[in-house]
Design a protein around this motif. Sequence first.
Motif, mmCIF file in Angstrom:
data_model
loop_
_atom_site.group_PDB
_atom_site.id
_atom_site.type_symbol
_atom_site.label_atom_id
_atom_site.label_comp_id
_atom_site.label_asym_id
_atom_site.label_seq_id
_atom_site.Cartn_x
_atom_site.Cartn_y
_atom_site.Cartn_z
ATOM 1 N N SER A 127 0.832 -1.205 0.000
ATOM 2 C CA SER A 127 0.000 0.000 0.000
ATOM 3 C C SER A 127 0.868 1.257 0.000
ATOM 4 N N ASP A 128 0.345 2.294 -0.643
ATOM 5 C CA ASP A 128 0.983 3.598 -0.549
ATOM 6 C C ASP A 128 0.639 4.213 0.797
ATOM 7 N N PHE A 129 1.332 5.298 1.149
ATOM 8 C CA PHE A 129 1.058 5.969 2.422
ATOM 9 C C PHE A 129 -0.417 6.353 2.471
ATOM 10 N N ASP A 130 -1.077 5.988 3.556
ATOM 11 C CA ASP A 130 -2.526 6.119 3.683
ATOM 12 C C ASP A 130 -2.853 7.127 4.780
ATOM 13 N N THR A 131 -3.770 8.039 4.497
ATOM 14 C CA THR A 131 -4.129 9.087 5.466
ATOM 15 C C THR A 131 -5.402 8.756 6.233
ATOM 16 N N GLY A 132 -5.733 7.477 6.386
ATOM 17 C CA GLY A 132 -6.931 7.085 7.111
ATOM 18 C C GLY A 132 -6.737 7.110 8.609
ATOM 19 N N PHE A 133 -6.527 8.327 9.169
ATOM 20 C CA PHE A 133 -6.368 8.460 10.607
ATOM 21 C C PHE A 133 -6.880 9.834 11.046
ATOM 22 N N ALA A 134 -7.228 9.939 12.323
ATOM 23 C CA ALA A 134 -7.775 11.190 12.858
ATOM 24 C C ALA A 134 -6.683 12.256 12.944
ATOM 25 N N THR A 135 -7.097 13.520 12.771
ATOM 26 C CA THR A 135 -6.150 14.635 12.888
ATOM 27 C C THR A 135 -6.569 15.647 13.950
ATOM 28 N N ASP A 136 -7.856 15.699 14.308
ATOM 29 C CA ASP A 136 -8.304 16.572 15.399
ATOM 30 C C ASP A 136 -9.708 16.163 15.811
ATOM 31 N N ILE A 137 -10.098 16.567 17.021
ATOM 32 C CA ILE A 137 -11.439 16.308 17.527
ATOM 33 C C ILE A 137 -11.997 17.585 18.139
ATOM 34 N N PRO A 138 -13.320 17.757 18.154
ATOM 35 C CA PRO A 138 -13.919 18.962 18.754
ATOM 36 C C PRO A 138 -13.592 19.057 20.246
ATOM 37 N N GLN A 139 -13.406 20.281 20.713
ATOM 38 C CA GLN A 139 -13.014 20.502 22.104
ATOM 39 C C GLN A 139 -14.142 20.229 23.092
ATOM 40 N N ASP A 140 -15.407 20.308 22.645
ATOM 41 C CA ASP A 140 -16.528 20.219 23.582
ATOM 42 C C ASP A 140 -17.030 18.787 23.800
ATOM 43 N N LEU A 141 -16.314 17.793 23.289
ATOM 44 C CA LEU A 141 -16.762 16.411 23.451
ATOM 45 C C LEU A 141 -16.501 15.907 24.873
ATOM 46 N N GLN A 142 -17.360 15.009 25.327
ATOM 47 C CA GLN A 142 -17.208 14.417 26.648
ATOM 48 C C GLN A 142 -16.297 13.183 26.564
ATOM 49 N N THR A 143 -15.145 13.262 27.170
ATOM 50 C CA THR A 143 -14.187 12.157 27.162
ATOM 51 C C THR A 143 -13.605 11.998 28.557
ATOM 52 N N ASP A 144 -12.939 10.871 28.784
ATOM 53 C CA ASP A 144 -12.274 10.672 30.066
ATOM 54 C C ASP A 144 -10.808 11.104 29.994
ATOM 55 N N TYR A 145 -10.459 11.874 28.971
ATOM 56 C CA TYR A 145 -9.134 12.461 28.854
ATOM 57 C C TYR A 145 -9.292 13.895 28.369
ATOM 58 N N SER A 146 -8.226 14.652 28.411
ATOM 59 C CA SER A 146 -8.253 16.043 27.971
ATOM 60 C C SER A 146 -8.268 16.113 26.445
ATOM 61 N N THR A 147 -9.306 16.739 25.878
ATOM 62 C CA THR A 147 -9.341 16.883 24.417
ATOM 63 C C THR A 147 -8.224 17.807 23.937
ATOM 64 N N THR A 148 -7.809 18.741 24.781
ATOM 65 C CA THR A 148 -6.679 19.613 24.428
ATOM 66 C C THR A 148 -5.408 18.787 24.274
ATOM 67 N N GLU A 149 -5.206 17.859 25.222
ATOM 68 C CA GLU A 149 -4.031 16.986 25.148
ATOM 69 C C GLU A 149 -4.116 16.051 23.950
ATOM 70 N N MET A 150 -5.298 15.492 23.684
ATOM 71 C CA MET A 150 -5.452 14.610 22.533
ATOM 72 C C MET A 150 -5.180 15.360 21.231
ATOM 73 N N ASN A 151 -5.691 16.564 21.091
ATOM 74 C CA ASN A 151 -5.435 17.331 19.879
ATOM 75 C C ASN A 151 -3.956 17.668 19.733
ATOM 76 N N PHE A 152 -3.276 17.897 20.851
ATOM 77 C CA PHE A 152 -1.829 18.099 20.813
ATOM 78 C C PHE A 152 -1.136 16.840 20.284
ATOM 79 N N LEU A 153 -1.535 15.674 20.796
ATOM 80 C CA LEU A 153 -0.942 14.417 20.338
ATOM 81 C C LEU A 153 -1.269 14.146 18.867
ATOM 82 N N LEU A 154 -2.500 14.438 18.460
ATOM 83 C CA LEU A 154 -2.879 14.232 17.061
ATOM 84 C C LEU A 154 -2.058 15.123 16.145
ATOM 85 N N SER A 155 -1.818 16.360 16.582
ATOM 86 C CA SER A 155 -1.000 17.267 15.780
ATOM 87 C C SER A 155 0.446 16.782 15.716
ATOM 88 N N ALA A 156 0.968 16.321 16.851
ATOM 89 C CA ALA A 156 2.338 15.798 16.871
ATOM 90 C C ALA A 156 2.446 14.531 16.028
#
Length: 343
Positions: A127-156
């Motif tokens: 397969s060629d390089f595939d972009t089937g992965f998340a890149t960001d999530i909305p900040q107002d979602l209810q999660t058991d982790y920090s969405t700010t931290e997750m978006n930082f990790l997704l960006s990294a």
Amino acid sequence: MKHYFPKYCEKFRCIANLCPDSCCRDWDVVVDDTSFDFYNTVKGEFGDRLRSLMTIDEDGDRIFIRQGENCPFWNSDMLCDIYINLGENHLCHTCKEFPRITQDYTVFCEHTLSFACPEAARLMLESDFDTGFATDIPQDLQTDYSTTEMNFLLSARKRTFEILSDCKMSLSERLCRLLAFNERVQNMLDDEIFDITAMPTDEYKKQSCGDASFIFDLHKSLDIMSKDWLCELEATADFAKNNTLSNRFDKPLTAYLDYCVRRYYLSAIDSFNVISTIKRMVCAYIVTAYELERLENPTQAKVVKILQGYSKEVEHSYENGELLEDEFIFNPLFSTDNLIGIL
């Protein structure tokens, strides 16, 4: 909930008795409670056989009792007797799902395949390089982790994918940059600075270090299933002492490392440890690249076998994962600077 699939997931089909390294060999099969309850209702000779071939292992898991190195229901035609007698729906969860991997992050799921399956490995390598992965999530979602931290990790992680896929550089150069970049990401995580706009650079300085023998020594200490793989590892370690790596296998090795990013990077949302994913990738690169380099002109099937074999031996053991993490955190030989030095 959003689901993200690389394109190769859609193409995967088990090739059953045509598989060169069946998942019915070497591994213990854990029987989940739902399957166990159903197996207790199966009547007749096959039901008796099912129940007689289950036991509880030392970890408290219910497993099938292997015959030699094989699942007891893997027959002489290299097909599954449970599948034949009860149908696909009554395979236990492990057998039904493998090699599919689902990573649930509450508000989105990412799916991939395990490189330990030869057919899955073949698809990923083709397969060629595939972009089937998340890149960001909305900040107002209810999660058991920090969405700010997750978006930082997704960006990294997005930047990590970009560096890894930049084929204008050799793979060893890309790995040096990934180590430098993610060491800085780790520092930001440690300091709880989740500022996407302040994403660090991938610049680094390289100092000459010793050889890579400590990486091979670590692998020899792992929980290894196959004596053949251990022999191959020892021979490759000897070869690595007197030889250097070329770039001729950068493409298939990049495919395996891409898989590693998909599978392990976002675990940092729980572990707060992102650099270990990159150190894992460096170790995999060193071992498999030297193993490939030993072969003058390997076929595609041999390349698949080497990368698939590494995944099977190293990745699918909880004990191996713990040992790797401990070495990456506490052993100075696995410091970012030292790993950059040997690449």
